[in-house]
Design a protein around this motif. Structure first.
Motif, PDB file in Angstrom:
ATOM      1  N   VAL B 197      20.113  21.003 -39.091  1.00 18.88           N
ATOM      2  CA  VAL B 197      19.660  20.517 -37.645  1.00 18.88           C
ATOM      3  C   VAL B 197      19.810  18.935 -37.897  1.00 18.88           C
ATOM      4  N   LEU B 198      19.134  18.196 -38.917  1.00 22.67           N
ATOM      5  CA  LEU B 198      19.513  16.830 -38.888  1.00 22.67           C
ATOM      6  C   LEU B 198      20.823  16.484 -38.553  1.00 22.67           C
ATOM      7  N   PRO B 199      21.850  16.740 -39.425  1.00 20.53           N
ATOM      8  CA  PRO B 199      23.152  16.448 -39.072  1.00 20.53           C
ATOM      9  C   PRO B 199      23.664  16.357 -37.867  1.00 20.53           C
ATOM     10  N   GLN B 200      23.252  17.559 -36.995  1.00 17.66           N
ATOM     11  CA  GLN B 200      23.605  17.514 -35.701  1.00 17.66           C
ATOM     12  C   GLN B 200      22.895  16.598 -34.777  1.00 17.66           C
ATOM     13  N   LEU B 201      21.756  16.110 -35.142  1.00 16.29           N
ATOM     14  CA  LEU B 201      21.051  15.108 -34.590  1.00 16.29           C
ATOM     15  C   LEU B 201      21.522  13.713 -34.512  1.00 16.29           C
ATOM     16  N   VAL B 202      22.072  13.385 -35.871  1.00 12.78           N
ATOM     17  CA  VAL B 202      22.568  12.056 -36.078  1.00 12.78           C
ATOM     18  C   VAL B 202      23.577  11.476 -34.874  1.00 12.78           C
TER      19      VAL B 202
END
Lengths: 195, 288, 265
Positions: B197-202
């Protein structure tokens, strides 16, 4: 044995998709599931794999309900592009589930040269092999294959099924194969259910 | 038989199409140039722009004073550079804090249950529901004004819009087949949040940050203009614009024009960079 | 008589590597085939082989980073962005791949009328109702919004909209995907019927087995290249009549035939 007992399901307020459906897949058995489009084949597949909870009825895997942790019933979809993280390399995608040995890679025609590439950098047929291989982790006892070879060419389709059937036979893996393609089901399944 | 190849190669000659990437990089270059130049200009100006010089009051723009001088004889160019430096720091710092608040709230709400998510949604809606400026004024007034109060007020008011976008994004990602797969391979929510999830939010975070900076700067100027922000004696765009209002009818146009234009240029550049980044990170428009 | 011809056609996409460096990624190469009046030509390839792009290229609806070379001709006239506005909907029509190509907020009857008006055809209620009837669609289907139609009806609706302009050439992009055998047969025999009325039909599909009973000729696409053109009737027996080894390997790999994995280079 993978069993669905009296399973009912509906999406929201719309009518029943599944109405008291029961089926069973024994270890090492290949069962075909076919039927008109929109009849709920994929829904049943996802319920058996624990993606959806049935409205009523139960799913039993070797005597137990679905539990947390590694799921012994793995689901394979028609479009592998959606079932892998587009930002992960192929190597990372596979190792999320397990680390297959050289022989497994060769059996499924997966090349280690793909390990550094991203999913969109290999073809659809190659990605489907990756998705199939990933799902065959040691903990997998049943496989639900939902139209996995529909968008592939006949050669790739035959290759994937040959490898999959050999693996299933050797490891006593039970398979539910969902497909429109009756000739294909007649070729690979021990019995065919019409939903 | 017309060859398609021929026509394709001629196209750039007939209509030079400005590429999104080229445009974004031009904007980024201007932005970077301004970010570096403005503080340097402010430093080099020394006491100019702060110390009054009553022999040169209200001088129109000339070679000695590019932007003219104000009612106290202070050089408007140096004053604008100093004001923009303050704006820049306040804007960057407040936006960074806001992005951090938004990401933490969204990830916590995603990893915990339905109650936490409802609470975060309520906080987002409540903060968006109140007029921005009213909330800013209240916080600033409570903290007694000054750069710290302004930054804190901006940080506390700018997160909800980004949080709402990120929350929608997370909801969508959570439905993705590869997240469901990961769950059935026995991965925990924490591992999925960090790995998938986090890498997608960057990209969203970065775009949100860059687009938030001009917003924050404009709000800082508005707050100061209204008298709730930075001290009226300090060089600030808001103060300068407020002061210029009194002289506008007397024909002293340069007092408002130059600081206003500089603020506009600054904000537009940031906005162009943010929009360019958004297009580059969106796979549907990445190749245009 | 040749209606549509692709010759020496290729397509590449300009893609960014890193931030500013870009390179051309070829996706189609050496595509050459023709469609005559009264013919159904099937373009068969696995998903991702680039076959839909051929249809999109013919209609000039490729993404902006696509570069084409080679030529596309309709009746000997080049198809390019100057001639396309007069051709689309009047001389050639597309049956798109999915329902998402229809306007979701307009009723189907309205979209059919739009298509008829753009093609300069009569738009009165009776004519359009008769046209829908030919596809087994009634007034209820006409009043429905696209998402309210079932998969098979939606496909027939898209075909009705595509054919209302009485175009000479019809390109159907995966018209049977997601349909069960019964509905697929309805759609494919409609296409065959159009060819029998002296129209040209290009059938783009991933399913060789489904296309064969309705096609005259089959073009095989693999990894963006043409792997040969075969007469549909040559796919018979052990495939002795097939010209290319690849076609024979495909034919023998079908589950209804040998399901064999021949080692093909």
């Amino acid at each position: 044995m993978l069993e669905a007992r009296d399973v009912c399901f509906s999406y929201g307020v719309a009518g029943r998709v599944l109405d008291h459906v029961s089926l069973a897949v024994r270890p090492g058995e290949v069962v075909g599931l076919t039927g008109r489009s929109g009849v709920g084949k994929s829904t049943l597949g996802r319920i058996l794999s624990g993606h959806y909870r049935p409205l009523s009825g139960r799913v039993i895997i070797d005597g137990e309900p679905h539990a947390r942790g590694f799921n012994p019933v793995q689901y394979l979809s028609q479009s592998p592009a959606f079932s892998v993280d587009p930002r992960w390399t192929v190597g990372r995608v596979i190792s999320e589930a397990w680390r297959p040995d050289e022989a497994m890679l060769r059996a499924f025609g997966v090349s280690e040269a793909w390990y550094d590439r991203y999913p969109h950098e290999i073809s659809g047929g190659e990605l489907q092999r990756v998705a199939v291989l990933r799902a065959l982790a040691p903990g997998t006892r049943y496989l639900v294959a939902d139209e996995i070879s529909a968008p592939l060419d006949p050669l790739t389709q035959a290759q994937i099924w040959m490898a999959l059937l050999a693996h299933a036979q050797k490891n006593g893996l039970g398979m539910l194969v969902i497909s429109h393609d009756r000739p294909l089901l007649r070729r690979i399944a021990g019995r065919i259910l019409d939903l | 038989m017309a060859e398609l190849g021929e026509r394709q190669t001629l196209e750039p000659l007939i209509l030079p199409r400005m590429d999104n990437r080229v445009r974004s990089f031009a904007a980024a270059a201007v932005c970077l140039f301004l970010i570096l130049l403005i503080p340097v200009a402010a430093l080099m100006a020394g006491s100019a722009g702060v110390a009054p010089d009553f022999t040169a009051r209200l001088v129109p723009p000339d070679w000695a004073h590019w932007f003219g001088t104000d009612q106290m004889g202070r050089d408007m160019f140096a004053r604008t550079a100093k004001a923009l430096t303050t704006s820049l720091w306040v804007g960057l710092f407040a936006s960074a804090c806001s992005v951090l608040i938004a990401v933490v709230m969204v990830l916590v709400s995603a990893a915990s249950g339905r109650w936490m998510d409802a609470l975060v949604s309520l906080a987002i809606d409540a903060t968006i529901g109140l007029p921005h400026l009213v909330l800013l004024i209240l916080i600033c007034f409570a903290l007694g004004g000054g750069p710290f109060a302004v930054t804190l007020a901006l940080a506390l008011t700018h997160w909800p819009r980004l949080a709402r976008i990120l929350r929608a994004e997370v909801m969508q990602i959570k439905q993705a087949d590869y997240i469901i797969s990961a769950r059935h391979f026995g991965k925990s929510w924490a591992a999925i949040a960090v790995g998938h999830v986090l890498p997608q939010l960057v990209p969203q975070m970065l775009v949100g940050f860059v687009l938030m900076v001009p917003h924050a700067i404009l709000h800082e100027a508005s707050l100061t203009f209204l008298g709730f922000g930075l001290e009226p004696t300090s060089p600030a765009i808001g103060v300068m614009l407020a002061d210029s209002m009194r002289y506008l009818t007397a024909g002293k146009w340069w007092l408002g024009l130059f600081p206003g234009l500089c603020l506009l240029l600054f904000v537009l550049c940031f906005d162009a960079v943010g929009n360019g980044l958004r297009l580059i990170f969106d796979p549907r428009t990445a190749q245009t | 008589m040749t209606l549509l011809s692709f010759s020496g056609f290729g397509l590449s996409f300009r893609r960014y590597h890193g931030l500013l460096a870009s390179c051309e990624t070829p996706v189609l190469n050496d595509i050459a085939f023709t469609i005559g009046r009264g013919e159904v030509v099937a373009l068969v390839g696995a998903s991702g082989s680039g076959k839909s792009l051929i249809a999109h290229a013919a209609f000039g609806i490729l993404p902006p980073n696509a570069r084409m070379h080679g030529s596309i001709c309709l009746d000997g006239q080049p198809v390019d962005e100057r001639t396309l506005p007069a051709l689309r909907g009047r001389r050639m029509a597309l049956v798109p791949q999915s329902i998402s190509h229809l306007e979701p907020l307009a009723r189907c009857a309205k979209q059919l009328r739009w298509a008829a008006r753009r093609a300069g055809r009569p738009t009165d209620r009776e004519t359009l109702a008769r046209h829908l009837e030919a596809f087994g669609l009634d007034g209820d289907a006409a009043k429905a919004f696209p998402h309210q139609l079932s998969g098979g009806m939606a496909r027939r609706m898209m075909m009705a909209i595509a054919t209302v302009g009485d175009a000479d050439l019809l390109i159907a992009d995966e018209p049977t995907s997601g349909l069960d055998d019964e509905n697929a047969e309805i759609v494919l025999s409609k296409l065959r019927g159009l060819a029998d009325q002296e129209k040209g039909v290009l059938l783009i599909t991933h399913s060789l087995a489904a296309a064969l009973p309705y096609a005259d000729r089959v073009c095989l696409i693999r990894n963006g290249r043409m792997e040969g053109e075969e007469a549909a009737c040559a796919f018979d027996g052990a495939g002795e009549g097939l010209r290319s080894a690849y076609a024979r390997a495909l034919w023998q790999a079908l589950p209804q035939n040998g399901f064999q994995v021949a080692h093909h280079a």
